[in-house]
Design an enzyme around this catalytic site. Structure first.
Site, PDB file in Angstrom:
ATOM      1  N   ARG A 168       0.836  -1.217   0.000  1.00 12.39           N
ATOM      2  CA  ARG A 168       0.000   0.000   0.000  1.00 12.39           C
ATOM      3  C   ARG A 168       0.871   1.268   0.000  1.00 12.39           C
ATOM      4  O   ARG A 168       0.585   2.248   0.680  1.00 12.39           O
ATOM      5  CB  ARG A 168      -0.924   0.053   1.216  1.00 12.39           C
ATOM      6  CG  ARG A 168      -2.000  -0.986   1.227  1.00 12.39           C
ATOM      7  CD  ARG A 168      -2.972  -0.812   0.068  1.00 12.39           C
ATOM      8  NE  ARG A 168      -4.109  -1.684   0.211  1.00 12.39           N
ATOM      9  CZ  ARG A 168      -4.129  -2.986  -0.089  1.00 12.39           C
ATOM     10  NH1 ARG A 168      -3.050  -3.556  -0.584  1.00 12.39           N
ATOM     11  NH2 ARG A 168      -5.219  -3.686   0.065  1.00 12.39           N
ATOM     12  N   SER A 245     -10.731  -0.546   3.122  1.00 12.48           N
ATOM     13  CA  SER A 245      -9.970  -0.788   4.360  1.00 12.48           C
ATOM     14  C   SER A 245      -9.518   0.553   4.915  1.00 12.48           C
ATOM     15  O   SER A 245      -8.886   1.330   4.202  1.00 12.48           O
ATOM     16  CB  SER A 245      -8.725  -1.617   4.077  1.00 12.48           C
ATOM     17  OG  SER A 245      -9.064  -2.905   3.670  1.00 12.48           O
ATOM     18  N   GLU A 341      -5.149   3.984   6.178  1.00 16.68           N
ATOM     19  CA  GLU A 341      -4.813   3.808   4.763  1.00 16.68           C
ATOM     20  C   GLU A 341      -5.149   5.061   3.937  1.00 16.68           C
ATOM     21  O   GLU A 341      -4.363   5.429   3.067  1.00 16.68           O
ATOM     22  CB  GLU A 341      -5.565   2.581   4.215  1.00 16.68           C
ATOM     23  CG  GLU A 341      -4.902   2.005   2.986  1.00 16.68           C
ATOM     24  CD  GLU A 341      -5.636   0.802   2.423  1.00 16.68           C
ATOM     25  OE1 GLU A 341      -5.364  -0.300   2.885  1.00 16.68           O
ATOM     26  OE2 GLU A 341      -6.458   0.976   1.516  1.00 16.68           O
TER      27      GLU A 341
HETATM   28  N1  EPU Z   1     -10.814 -10.685  10.279  1.00 19.81           N
HETATM   29  C1  EPU Z   1     -11.355 -10.495  11.537  1.00 19.81           C
HETATM   30  N2  EPU Z   1     -12.468  -9.705  11.660  1.00 19.81           N
HETATM   31  C2  EPU Z   1     -13.072  -9.135  10.572  1.00 19.81           C
HETATM   32  C3  EPU Z   1     -12.510  -9.325   9.297  1.00 19.81           C
HETATM   33  C4  EPU Z   1     -11.377 -10.110   9.179  1.00 19.81           C
HETATM   34  O1  EPU Z   1     -10.866 -11.013  12.527  1.00 19.81           O
HETATM   35  O2  EPU Z   1     -14.059  -8.416  10.781  1.00 19.81           O
HETATM   36  C5  EPU Z   1      -9.568 -11.485  10.178  1.00 19.81           C
HETATM   37  C6  EPU Z   1      -9.811 -12.866   9.626  1.00 19.81           C
HETATM   38  O3  EPU Z   1      -9.008 -13.746  10.363  1.00 19.81           O
HETATM   39  C7  EPU Z   1      -9.296 -12.784   8.212  1.00 19.81           C
HETATM   40  C8  EPU Z   1      -8.226 -11.723   8.288  1.00 19.81           C
HETATM   41  O4  EPU Z   1      -8.677 -10.820   9.301  1.00 19.81           O
HETATM   42  O5  EPU Z   1      -8.756 -13.999   7.805  1.00 19.81           O
HETATM   43  C9  EPU Z   1      -7.997 -10.990   6.998  1.00 19.81           C
HETATM   44  O6  EPU Z   1      -9.233 -10.457   6.526  1.00 19.81           O
HETATM   45  P1  EPU Z   1      -9.509 -10.251   4.963  1.00 19.81           P
HETATM   46  O7  EPU Z   1      -9.159 -11.482   4.191  1.00 19.81           O
HETATM   47  O8  EPU Z   1     -10.873  -9.715   4.834  1.00 19.81           O
HETATM   48  O9  EPU Z   1      -8.433  -9.191   4.499  1.00 19.81           O
HETATM   49  P2  EPU Z   1      -7.923  -7.836   5.172  1.00 19.81           P
HETATM   50  O10 EPU Z   1      -6.521  -8.058   5.586  1.00 19.81           O
HETATM   51  O11 EPU Z   1      -8.862  -7.351   6.211  1.00 19.81           O
HETATM   52  C10 EPU Z   1      -6.928  -6.986   2.941  1.00 19.81           C
HETATM   53  C11 EPU Z   1      -6.901  -5.700   2.175  1.00 19.81           C
HETATM   54  C12 EPU Z   1      -8.180  -5.516   1.391  1.00 19.81           C
HETATM   55  C13 EPU Z   1      -8.347  -6.692   0.448  1.00 19.81           C
HETATM   56  C14 EPU Z   1      -8.345  -7.990   1.247  1.00 19.81           C
HETATM   57  C15 EPU Z   1      -8.377  -9.213   0.369  1.00 19.81           C
HETATM   58  C16 EPU Z   1      -5.497  -4.190   3.451  1.00 19.81           C
HETATM   59  C17 EPU Z   1      -5.453  -3.002   4.353  1.00 19.81           C
HETATM   60  N3  EPU Z   1      -6.714  -4.592   3.089  1.00 19.81           N
HETATM   61  O12 EPU Z   1      -7.958  -6.872   3.911  1.00 19.81           O
HETATM   62  O13 EPU Z   1      -8.070  -4.336   0.637  1.00 19.81           O
HETATM   63  O14 EPU Z   1      -9.540  -6.602  -0.307  1.00 19.81           O
HETATM   64  O15 EPU Z   1      -7.134  -8.056   2.038  1.00 19.81           O
HETATM   65  O16 EPU Z   1      -7.135  -9.362  -0.250  1.00 19.81           O
HETATM   66  O17 EPU Z   1      -4.451  -4.714   3.087  1.00 19.81           O
HETATM   67  C18 EPU Z   1      -8.499  -1.998   0.723  1.00 19.81           C
HETATM   68  O18 EPU Z   1      -7.274  -1.840   0.749  1.00 19.81           O
HETATM   69  O19 EPU Z   1      -9.298  -1.030   0.712  1.00 19.81           O
HETATM   70  C19 EPU Z   1      -9.029  -3.340   0.713  1.00 19.81           C
HETATM   71  C20 EPU Z   1     -10.344  -3.590   0.800  1.00 19.81           C
END
Ligand code: EPU
Length: 348
Positions: A168, A245, A341
């Site tokens: 990012r 995010s 972000e």
């Molecule tokens: N999780 C929780 N609570 C929640 C949601 C998630 O505990 O409410 C935990 C779960 O264990 C899950 C982990 O967090 O396995 C990761 O969650 P998720 O796969 O939804 O991905 P993220 O890390 O929250 C990142 C990106 C997203 C992108 C997704 C999928 C960042 C800041 N965000 O989210 O990007 O769509 O991975 O690859 O890196 C964005 O940047 O705007 C964005 C949406």
């Protein structure tokens, strides 16, 4: 370079509301505002003054009125810029909608951007924060970009190395250039390799493909799975204003991660190639008690704790108050610092 032609679209307007230009729907006015539809129009804006480069406004917190010039980049166009034995090179104007570009490349038979389907925002913003999802980052498919340098009045070319992409992150964020508006990205070219390989190891994506009975997905099937996942978890900004995010996933050193994991074995984490460990900010926020919780008219979304939503009529100050509250509680519980972000736009 062609001389600047003053067109209707490049005329500077005064005191313009930005509420419909940011996906969090925060109120605020720009003292001066100009919509840019061609790179040449930028030659009129080399003077040193406070300015902000606005794309789709989907990664922006408007803290209030902005006492400067907003350059709203709406440069259109997309084309196959070239082709060689190894790849297709696709160029797009910085103002093109990102998801439309993804869909268009897939329809043309040029796969490679499918994991990044449905990410809000414009093509010009994609390299600034190196957008990423489901195992792919824009930088992985990046070839070069053209940007107007408001200091020199020249257009400059940045190749992949010059952009210094990180998680990012890019040179446009690190040097504060984005906020200063020194460089205005006008066109981006992507390199889409002809020897396409699916990227489907991200657990959630793999699960969705399996649920659809797809063992060897093509690019269209990956895009459709990604679209379904995002629709399920992420609120549509048109219905519930948000900026995706809201915090980056914090990357900590191995020792810190080991300590945290000893006390919190369920903490979702991703080891990095350099030995550091990326922690799931959503998990930290949920455990700190903020998932689905509001502070005034803003809150952390009930289906994805990392997404800050405006439930109606919020101001930038209210978003900042929630940002600080979430940071404070995650710091107190885990000793981890969360970095927002989006870009915060405030007047001095
Ligand atoms: N999780 C929780 N609570 C929640 C949601 C998630 O505990 O409410 C935990 C779960 O264990 C899950 C982990 O967090 O396995 C990761 O969650 P998720 O796969 O939804 O991905 P993220 O890390 O929250 C990142 C990106 C997203 C992108 C997704 C999928 C960042 C800041 N965000 O989210 O990007 O769509 O991975 O690859 O890196 C964005 O940047 O705007 C964005 C949406």
């Amino acid at each position: 370079m062609r001389p600047t032609v003053p067109t209707e679209s490049s005329r500077v307007q005064e005191n313009v509301s930005l509420v419909s230009f940011n996906s969090l729907a925060l109120p605020g006015r720009a003292r001066r505002y100009v919509r840019i539809t061609a790179g040449e129009q930028l030659t009129a804006f080399t003077a040193s003054q406070r300015r902000f480069v606005l794309g789709g406004g989907s990664n922006l917190v408007l803290a209030g009125d902005f006492d400067g010039l907003v350059l709203h980049v709406a440069i259109p166009g997309r084309a196959l810029a070239g082709e060689d034995a190894g790849a297709w090179y696709v160029s797009a104007g910085a103002g093109e909608n990102w998801h439309d570009l993804v869909q268009w490349t897939l329809a043309q038979g040029w796969p490679g951007l499918e994991n990044l389907a449905l990410i809000p925002g414009t093509v010009g913003a994609a390299p600034v924060q190196n957008i990423g999802a489901y195992g792919l980052e824009a930088g992985d498919r990046f070839h070069a970009l053209t940007a107007f340098d408001t200091r020199t009045g020249e257009h400059a070319r940045f190749d992949r190395a010059a952009c210094r992409f990180g998680y990012r992150d890019s040179v446009f964020k690190r040097e504060g250039w984005h906020l200063d508006g020194r460089f205005v990205i006008t066109e981006v070219t992507f390199r889409l390799p002809k020897r396409w390989q699916p990227i489907s190891a991200y657990a959630e994506l793999a699960g969705e493909l399996a649920a659809r009975g797809i063992a060897q997905p093509n690019a269209r099937q990956i895009a459709d799975a990604v679209i379904a996942l995002r629709r399920r978890k992420l609120p549509d900004p048109a219905r519930l204003p948000n900026a995706g995010s809201f915090f980056q996933n914090p990357v900590v050193d191995g020792e810190t991660a080991a300590c945290l994991l000893a006390t919190h074995p369920r903490l979702a984490h991703y080891p990095q190639p350099d030995g550091r460990v990326k922690l799931a900010a959503a998990w930290l926020i949920e455990q700190a008690g903020w998932k689905g919780r509001d502070l005034g008219p803003v809150g952390m979304y009930e289906k994805q704790a990392l997404v800050l939503v405006n439930r109606g009529g919020a101001t930038g100050a209210e978003v900042i108050a929630l940002t600080r509250a979430v940071q404070r509680d995650v710091r107190a519980k885990f000793g981890v610092e969360l970095t927002p972000e989006p870009v915060f736009l405030q007047s001095p």
